[in-house]
Design a protein around this motif. Structure first.
Motif, mmCIF file in Angstrom:
data_model
loop_
_atom_site.group_PDB
_atom_site.id
_atom_site.type_symbol
_atom_site.label_atom_id
_atom_site.label_comp_id
_atom_site.label_asym_id
_atom_site.label_seq_id
_atom_site.Cartn_x
_atom_site.Cartn_y
_atom_site.Cartn_z
ATOM 1 N N ALA A 35 -83.579 47.502 -40.583
ATOM 2 C CA ALA A 35 -85.174 47.502 -41.322
ATOM 3 C C ALA A 35 -84.878 47.356 -42.810
ATOM 4 O O ALA A 35 -85.683 47.005 -43.514
ATOM 5 C CB ALA A 35 -85.654 49.030 -40.962
ATOM 6 N N THR A 36 -83.560 47.808 -43.283
ATOM 7 C CA THR A 36 -83.101 47.467 -44.673
ATOM 8 C C THR A 36 -82.426 46.307 -44.828
ATOM 9 O O THR A 36 -81.694 46.156 -46.121
ATOM 10 C CB THR A 36 -82.484 48.908 -44.969
ATOM 11 N N GLY A 37 -82.721 45.306 -43.951
ATOM 12 C CA GLY A 37 -82.052 44.017 -44.279
ATOM 13 C C GLY A 37 -80.662 43.741 -43.992
ATOM 14 O O GLY A 37 -80.081 42.587 -44.123
ATOM 15 N N MET A 38 -79.907 44.622 -43.145
ATOM 16 C CA MET A 38 -78.650 44.309 -42.603
ATOM 17 C C MET A 38 -78.709 43.383 -41.587
ATOM 18 O O MET A 38 -79.541 43.546 -40.724
ATOM 19 C CB MET A 38 -77.580 45.733 -42.291
ATOM 20 N N THR A 39 -77.823 42.250 -41.352
ATOM 21 C CA THR A 39 -77.966 41.382 -40.316
ATOM 22 C C THR A 39 -77.193 41.776 -38.967
ATOM 23 O O THR A 39 -76.404 42.665 -39.159
ATOM 24 C CB THR A 39 -77.464 40.104 -40.441
ATOM 25 N N LEU A 40 -77.601 41.311 -37.898
ATOM 26 C CA LEU A 40 -76.971 41.775 -36.641
ATOM 27 C C LEU A 40 -75.238 41.501 -36.638
ATOM 28 O O LEU A 40 -74.652 42.259 -36.136
ATOM 29 C CB LEU A 40 -77.623 41.061 -35.379
ATOM 30 N N GLU A 41 -74.931 40.451 -37.160
ATOM 31 C CA GLU A 41 -73.390 40.103 -37.435
ATOM 32 C C GLU A 41 -72.770 41.318 -38.291
ATOM 33 O O GLU A 41 -71.908 41.567 -38.140
ATOM 34 C CB GLU A 41 -73.429 38.915 -38.100
ATOM 35 N N GLU A 42 -73.614 41.678 -39.594
ATOM 36 C CA GLU A 42 -73.024 42.751 -40.313
ATOM 37 C C GLU A 42 -72.827 43.888 -39.512
ATOM 38 O O GLU A 42 -71.888 44.720 -39.734
ATOM 39 C CB GLU A 42 -73.713 42.663 -41.560
ATOM 40 N N MET A 43 -73.867 44.280 -38.841
ATOM 41 C CA MET A 43 -73.894 45.609 -37.925
ATOM 42 C C MET A 43 -72.751 45.481 -36.781
ATOM 43 O O MET A 43 -72.133 46.361 -36.580
ATOM 44 C CB MET A 43 -75.258 45.705 -37.324
ATOM 45 N N LYS A 44 -72.573 44.264 -36.238
ATOM 46 C CA LYS A 44 -71.426 44.154 -35.351
ATOM 47 C C LYS A 44 -69.981 44.378 -35.972
ATOM 48 O O LYS A 44 -69.271 45.229 -35.638
ATOM 49 C CB LYS A 44 -71.305 42.758 -34.857
ATOM 50 N N HIS A 45 -70.165 43.881 -37.091
ATOM 51 C CA HIS A 45 -68.925 44.179 -38.117
ATOM 52 C C HIS A 45 -68.618 45.618 -38.203
ATOM 53 O O HIS A 45 -67.545 46.066 -37.972
ATOM 54 C CB HIS A 45 -68.786 43.606 -39.598
ATOM 55 N N PHE A 46 -69.702 46.471 -38.758
ATOM 56 C CA PHE A 46 -69.489 47.946 -38.948
ATOM 57 C C PHE A 46 -69.197 48.485 -37.734
ATOM 58 O O PHE A 46 -68.443 49.395 -37.802
ATOM 59 C CB PHE A 46 -70.950 48.221 -39.239
ATOM 60 N N ARG A 47 -69.551 48.227 -36.407
ATOM 61 C CA ARG A 47 -69.358 48.882 -35.353
ATOM 62 C C ARG A 47 -67.969 48.603 -34.747
ATOM 63 O O ARG A 47 -67.165 49.405 -34.458
ATOM 64 C CB ARG A 47 -70.333 47.975 -34.091
ATOM 65 N N LYS A 48 -67.400 47.489 -35.151
ATOM 66 C CA LYS A 48 -65.858 47.089 -34.953
ATOM 67 C C LYS A 48 -65.195 48.133 -35.501
ATOM 68 O O LYS A 48 -64.266 48.440 -35.044
ATOM 69 C CB LYS A 48 -65.452 45.445 -35.186
ATOM 70 N N LEU A 49 -65.458 48.384 -36.980
ATOM 71 C CA LEU A 49 -64.762 49.021 -37.683
ATOM 72 C C LEU A 49 -64.579 50.435 -36.950
ATOM 73 O O LEU A 49 -63.587 51.312 -37.223
ATOM 74 C CB LEU A 49 -65.126 49.235 -39.102
ATOM 75 N N TYR A 50 -65.772 50.863 -36.781
ATOM 76 C CA TYR A 50 -66.060 52.179 -36.047
ATOM 77 C C TYR A 50 -65.162 52.312 -34.905
ATOM 78 O O TYR A 50 -64.484 53.337 -34.814
ATOM 79 C CB TYR A 50 -67.695 52.459 -35.723
ATOM 80 N N GLU A 51 -65.330 51.277 -33.956
ATOM 81 C CA GLU A 51 -64.087 51.334 -32.917
ATOM 82 C C GLU A 51 -62.890 51.329 -33.261
ATOM 83 O O GLU A 51 -61.896 51.761 -32.504
ATOM 84 C CB GLU A 51 -64.457 50.286 -32.068
ATOM 85 N N MET A 52 -62.394 51.082 -34.388
ATOM 86 C CA MET A 52 -60.956 51.069 -35.047
ATOM 87 C C MET A 52 -60.612 52.463 -35.494
ATOM 88 O O MET A 52 -59.310 52.579 -35.691
ATOM 89 C CB MET A 52 -60.722 50.064 -35.973
ATOM 90 N N GLY A 53 -61.429 53.261 -35.290
ATOM 91 C CA GLY A 53 -60.976 54.706 -35.950
ATOM 92 C C GLY A 53 -60.939 54.968 -37.269
ATOM 93 O O GLY A 53 -61.440 54.229 -38.040
ATOM 94 N N GLU A 54 -60.553 56.245 -37.662
ATOM 95 C CA GLU A 54 -60.212 56.687 -38.925
ATOM 96 C C GLU A 54 -59.953 55.714 -39.995
ATOM 97 O O GLU A 54 -60.188 55.672 -41.142
ATOM 98 C CB GLU A 54 -59.383 57.991 -38.944
ATOM 99 N N ALA A 55 -58.989 54.983 -39.648
ATOM 100 C CA ALA A 55 -58.354 53.850 -40.557
ATOM 101 C C ALA A 55 -59.359 52.921 -41.257
ATOM 102 O O ALA A 55 -59.013 52.589 -42.455
ATOM 103 C CB ALA A 55 -57.188 53.111 -39.697
ATOM 104 N N SER A 56 -60.151 52.598 -40.575
ATOM 105 C CA SER A 56 -61.603 52.038 -41.142
ATOM 106 C C SER A 56 -62.330 52.831 -41.948
ATOM 107 O O SER A 56 -63.304 52.214 -42.475
ATOM 108 C CB SER A 56 -62.065 51.458 -40.209
#
Lengths: 139, 139
Positions: free
Chosen positions: B63-84
């Motif tokens: 709703a604040t303008g982030m694209t689905l691709e950017e959100m996917k990237h953020f999610r991938k980082l989340y899955e990588m754990g603390e290092a991200s």
DNA sequence: TCTTGACTTGGAGTGTACTCCAAGTTGTAA
DNA sequence: TTACAACTTGGAGTACACTCCAAGTCAAGA
């Protein structure tokens, strides 16, 4: 009561001034959002300063969430003349309210992001926090 | 250290909670924005409260303008754990700045609309004003 | 058991707003 | 006059984010 001669721009200059692309300007004309532009003898489009200001106004409405269809409607009212002034005012007031709602949502999300940033930073300093506070993110 | 049992929702309830449609939730899973959801023996999706919170977070970013691709990237980082964590913090800070810029533009457009509304109202009261002040609108 | 509604999948279709292209014409500078 | 850039048109193609559909499976109440 003679017309003041206004400097006239090419579509390229119009694009530079408004931030729209030349293709977008032609597209807006094609769909009826912009009127059929004045032409030189060659057929090339020309724009007055006043028209450029109008285009910038359009970009503002678009940038704040108004759709092309809504803008076309507004334009149609404009072409109808003074009789449409009350409706134009109410459309603008309505749009202003929509912008306000959008601002409120953005501010709320900023607060949420601040909260998350704080939690992330805590987790960076003290990894134990990370164990207790699981960032909710789609898992 | 046992897991706290969480109430579990169907996709319908998830849709109600998040404001997304069921189709959109399945679509997000299909494109990898949401992980492959837990299933009941029947194959039906189930969601925990934590997952629903994650989805709501996604809707805020969107709703604040982030694209689905950017959100996917953020999610991938989340899955990588603390290092991200540092990169996630910087993405959120960057996004917060984008939101701020958006807010500034919205406020500016509100001021512009106020100005126009004033002019329109003057024109309504005194039609002569309308002759002198031509609203720039794409003509 | 029957019926009704909720859920599943893969894939096709939609709406919005551009964006690009081909083929041809015009303007300008050397 | 010869380049070459800028412009013209109609129409096709693209990107994003869904949204819908068909055909089939599953769940729960009368």
């Amino acid at each position: 009561m003679s017309d003041i001669p206004e400097t006239v721009s090419t579509i390229k200059q119009a694009a530079e001034f408004t931030g729209l692309s030349e293709d977008t300007i032609r597209y807006y004309e094609k769909i009826g959002l912009l009127p059929y532009a004045d032409r030189k003898a060659s057929g090339h489009r020309t724009y007055s300063k006043h028209q450029l200001d109008g285009m910038v106004f359009l970009t503002r409405l678009k940038a704040t969430g108004m759709t092309l269809e809504e803008m076309k409607h507004f334009r149609k009212l404009y072409e109808m003349g003074e009789a449409s002034l009350p409706e134009r005012v109410s459309i603008l007031i309505e749009h202003k309210n929509r912008i306000q709602n959008e601002i409120d949502r953005l501010l709320e999300t900023q607060r949420m992001i601040d909260y998350k940033i704080d939690k992330f930073k805590e987790a960076l300093v003290n990894p134990e926090v990370n164990k207790k506070w699981r960032s909710p993110f789609a898992d």
